[in-house]
Structure formats: C-alpha cells, structure tokens
Design a protein around this motif. Structure first.
Motif, short mmCIF file in Angstrom:
data_model
loop_
_atom_site.label_atom_id
_atom_site.label_comp_id
_atom_site.label_asym_id
_atom_site.label_seq_id
_atom_site.Cartn_x
_atom_site.Cartn_y
_atom_site.Cartn_z
N PHE A 267 70.15 73.96 25.09
CA PHE A 267 70.69 72.80 25.80
C PHE A 267 69.56 71.89 26.30
CE2 PHE A 267 74.33 75.87 26.96
CZ PHE A 267 74.95 75.62 25.76
N ARG A 268 68.54 72.49 26.87
CA ARG A 268 67.43 71.68 27.39
C ARG A 268 66.68 70.99 26.27
NH1 ARG A 268 66.57 76.30 31.61
NH2 ARG A 268 67.41 75.31 33.50
N THR A 269 66.51 71.67 25.14
CA THR A 269 65.81 71.06 24.01
C THR A 269 66.57 69.84 23.50
OG1 THR A 269 64.85 73.18 23.37
CG2 THR A 269 64.94 71.48 21.67
N ALA A 270 67.90 69.87 23.60
CA ALA A 270 68.72 68.74 23.19
C ALA A 270 68.83 67.67 24.27
CB ALA A 270 70.13 69.23 22.83
N GLY A 271 68.13 67.85 25.39
CA GLY A 271 68.14 66.85 26.44
C GLY A 271 69.29 66.97 27.41
N LEU A 272 70.00 68.12 27.40
CA LEU A 272 71.11 68.34 28.31
C LEU A 272 70.62 69.04 29.58
CD1 LEU A 272 73.80 69.60 25.77
CD2 LEU A 272 73.12 67.26 26.32
N HIS A 273 71.47 69.03 30.61
CA HIS A 273 71.11 69.62 31.90
C HIS A 273 72.05 70.78 32.21
CE1 HIS A 273 68.40 66.28 32.57
NE2 HIS A 273 69.39 65.42 32.40
N PRO A 274 71.60 72.03 32.01
CA PRO A 274 72.45 73.16 32.37
C PRO A 274 72.71 73.20 33.87
CG PRO A 274 70.63 73.84 30.94
CD PRO A 274 70.33 72.45 31.39
N HIS A 275 73.93 73.58 34.24
CA HIS A 275 74.32 73.65 35.65
C HIS A 275 75.17 74.91 35.84
CE1 HIS A 275 74.99 71.68 39.61
NE2 HIS A 275 76.10 72.41 39.59
N ALA A 276 74.78 75.76 36.78
CA ALA A 276 75.48 77.03 36.99
C ALA A 276 76.86 76.80 37.59
CB ALA A 276 74.65 77.93 37.91
N VAL A 277 77.81 77.63 37.15
CA VAL A 277 79.17 77.63 37.69
C VAL A 277 79.31 78.80 38.66
CG1 VAL A 277 81.62 77.89 37.12
CG2 VAL A 277 80.12 76.57 35.62
N PRO A 278 79.94 78.60 39.81
CA PRO A 278 80.09 79.69 40.79
C PRO A 278 80.85 80.89 40.20
CG PRO A 278 80.64 77.58 41.80
CD PRO A 278 80.50 77.33 40.32
N GLU A 279 80.50 82.07 40.70
CA GLU A 279 81.18 83.29 40.30
C GLU A 279 81.66 84.03 41.54
OE1 GLU A 279 79.60 85.71 37.32
OE2 GLU A 279 79.22 84.02 35.97
N ASP A 280 82.67 84.89 41.33
CA ASP A 280 83.11 85.80 42.38
C ASP A 280 83.08 87.21 41.81
OD1 ASP A 280 85.35 86.06 40.76
OD2 ASP A 280 86.63 84.81 42.02
N ALA A 281 83.73 88.15 42.48
CA ALA A 281 83.66 89.54 42.05
C ALA A 281 84.26 89.76 40.66
CB ALA A 281 84.38 90.43 43.07
#
Length: 396
Positions: free
Chosen positions: A124-138
C-alpha cells in the motif's frame, strides 16, 4: 524524482538460513509433505507433451484448466466465483500490489486490520496509499469502530474506500473472526460503500479440518478475494489469483498485465494437472497434520520454557503457521534481536506488523517448517535470549 516522494519501504528478513540458525521467522510451508515424485512425473509429462505452450507467453487470464482447481479450493470455505471473475497473480503479494495500483489513487487511505501482514502495508505504501489501523475488541475487528473511523476520516477530507483484512488464522496472531462478526463487518461495508480486500492464505489449514465461511462467500459483490497456492501447494511456483466482481476484475486484469505481462503458463498447467489427477483433499490433510504437530510442539516448549504466568502471553493456535507472543509489560521486542542472533535463533519483532508504531511489545514465531526435533531446542535458545535481552534492557 518519483522515488524521493515516497518513504523507503522494507520487508522483514524472513527467509535467511544457514549455519546452526533455527529460524522461527519466515512462513515457509513444510514441503516434505508435497509428493515430489508425483509432481516430478507430472511436470515431465507436461513438458514432454506440451512444453512449447507451457513455456510460452500467455494471456492475462486464469487458464481454463486451472479454474476448477481454484473453485474447488474456494468452495471448501463457502466461496464462489467464475472464470470471468478471476485474475491470475504471482501469489498474494502481487495481488496486493495490483489492488493498490488498480483500485486506489495515491494519497487515499486504506483501512487495515492490525496487527497487519507487513507485505500488505509495504504494498500500500509503495503505491502511495496511507494505511490506517481499524480498532479491535476482544472478538477482533470492531464494526462500530470501523464505522466511526471511516466517518471521521471522511469528515477530515480523506478518501477511505478499501478495508484490508486477513480474517482466518491471521498472520501474525493466528486469530479467526467469527461468522457473526464477519456479517457485522459486511453490514458496515455496505452502509459506507467500502470494498473489502480479503487475504486468505491459511483458511484451509485449520488443525481440526473445520473451515469458516469467507467474506467473499458471504458477499462476493463487496469483496476482493486474494488466493494463493503458496501455502496449500508450494510457493516456488509463484501462482495465485484474485476473485473480484466482474467490472473490478477487468481493471485488475489490466493492472496485472502491466505488472507481469503474462502469468506463468507452466505454473498454471502444473497445478491444474495435479488437481485433475490427485485433487486437494489428501495434500491439504497432510499439511494440516504437519502443522498441528509442529504447533503443539512449539506451544508445549513455550509453556515449559516461559511458563504461563510470566511476562509473556500467547494462545495456542487452531490453524495456520504462527504463534504471537506479547510482553505483558510492553517491552519492545526489537531489544531481544541481537541476543537471539547470538544464540542462533530468529523471530520477527512485532513492530513489523504495526501501522503506526503499535505492536512493538510482541513477536511472531513460525512453526511450519522448523524440523520437529529442533523446535524445543529453538524455544530453549529463544528463552535464554529473551532473558538476556530483558536483563540488558534493565541494565541500560
């Protein structure tokens, strides 16, 4: 220059071997399971009778003979596709790059389940995109957290249209999302018009033989599915596929043609021939048995060496390749790397699986190809290294 506008992207060193090193780093399959005599005979026959075709360029489509092999694999987890929805790749890594280049524009945000496979973030970064983490629960990916994250990003003017996840025997944690949670995620994806990129190398490698319905099987119009033969056959053939809605498949096919010009006709023919003559069941069952035994050996050794009430926590996996250790006091596992190398053992620090610096307090161990007789020895070396690393960190 173009290269000056993008940050340097590196992958962890996964496949280094040699000397007396016991490597728990790279996710290599156990190729002792593969019936090499059968594969060799089939390749010999293939080259003898059709070598001029198998060694030639071909079109950017999945070969007709290979389609039944793919649909058979996908159907075992409830997936469904047709030849027109399939795009050939050189494994899932190429599929990730094709999705990043073909379905998004530089500057867009791609949502990621974390911890995340490092190759996905790198693509994703190589393609110029910005990864963004999604919240998690148990229970894993949190649907309400996904909704809130997307709405917040869009309110800030950021484009967020893709969600990347590895929902079955995830790399690196080994966790699997329940079907109920998958349904909830798909509901949010429909509401927000998100496309889900489902990366599924390990889904058929449950130790007890049970499978979980894929997101693609639950909603094939909302999911771009990345499949690969690397973990259920062999990675050296570099052969995989994308299953996508027809209009997206056409775009991805153009992208992969630019990337590779042509898939390997030889690899596709070899896999098709194996499936036609042998099917998948016996081979997959043999892989499951191998990984079930190695996983138990590693988990038993971890309990013996590290205990269950010390600073390290982990869970016995139900499938896949990995055990994910986490330090209860949040110590950065990169501090143990030098000590591990000195003791002849390797692992992947958790920071490689982070999107924004998270997961540094964890490490990934792979059991899939380590010789069974050396697993306990490797964990013993690791335990010494973890003790030394901690002592040095305190002294510093």
């Amino acid at each position: 220059m173009w290269t000056d506008t993008r940050p340097a992207v590196e992958m962890p060193r996964l496949f280094e071997r040699g000397g007396d090193l016991i490597s728990f780093a790279g996710g290599l399959p156990d190729l002792d399971v593969l019936p090499m005599d059968v594969v060799s005979a089939q390749l010999s026959r293939l080259l003898r009778l059709g070598g001029k075709l198998a060694l030639q360029y071909t079109t950017p489509h999945v070969a007709a003979a290979l389609v039944p092999a793919i649909t058979d694999l996908m159907a075992r987890e409830g997936g469904r596709t047709t030849a027109g929805n399939l795009v050939p790749t050189g494994g899932s890594q190429m599929g990730l790059m094709a999705v990043a280049l073909g379905l998004a524009s530089p500057g867009e945000t791609v949502l990621c389940q974390t911890p995340a496979y490092p190759g996905a973030a790198a693509a994703f970064r190589t393609a110029g995109l910005h990864p963004h983490a999604v919240p998690e629960d148990a229970e894993g990916l949190d649907p309400e957290g996904l909704r809130e994250t997307v709405l917040r990003l869009r309110a800030d003017g950021r484009t967020a249209r893709l969600l990347y996840c590895n929902p079955t025997f995830q790399n690196p944690t080994g966790a699997t999302l329940s079907v109920a949670r998958r349904e909830e995620l798909l509901t949010v994806a429909r509401e927000l018009d998100l496309l889900i990129v489902e990366d599924n190398p390990y889904g058929l490698l449950g130790f007890d033989g049970r499978t979980t319905a894929t997101l693609q099987g639950l909603d094939p119009d909302r999911v771009i599915y990345l499949g690969t033969f690397s973990k259920v056959f062999a990675p050296g053939l570099r052969c995989g596929w994308i299953a996508a809605p027809a209009e997206l498949a056409a775009t991805l096919r153009r992208t992969t043609e630019i990337m590779a010009l042509s898939p390997s006709a030889l690899a596709q023919a070899a896999l098709a021939a194996f499936h036609t003559r042998s099917g998948w069941t016996d081979l997959i069952d043999a892989y499951r048995a191998s990984y079930r035994e190695r996983s138990a050996l590693m988990a038993d050794a971890l309990e013996a060496e590290l205990g269950t009430d010390g600073p390290w926590s982990w869970q016995r996996p139900d499938g896949g390749f990995y055990i994910w250790l986490r330090h209860r006091d949040g110590v950065d596992t990169n501090t143990f790397a030098d000590a591990a190398a000195e003791h002849g053992v390797s692992f992947v620090p958790g920071s490689h699986f982070g999107i924004g610096g998270e997961n540094a307090d964890a490490l990934r161990l792979c059991f899939s190809q380590v010789p069974k007789k050396r697993i306990a020895e490797g964990i013993s070396r690791l335990a010494v290294a973890l003790g030394h690393g901690a002592a040095e960190g305190v002294a510093a």
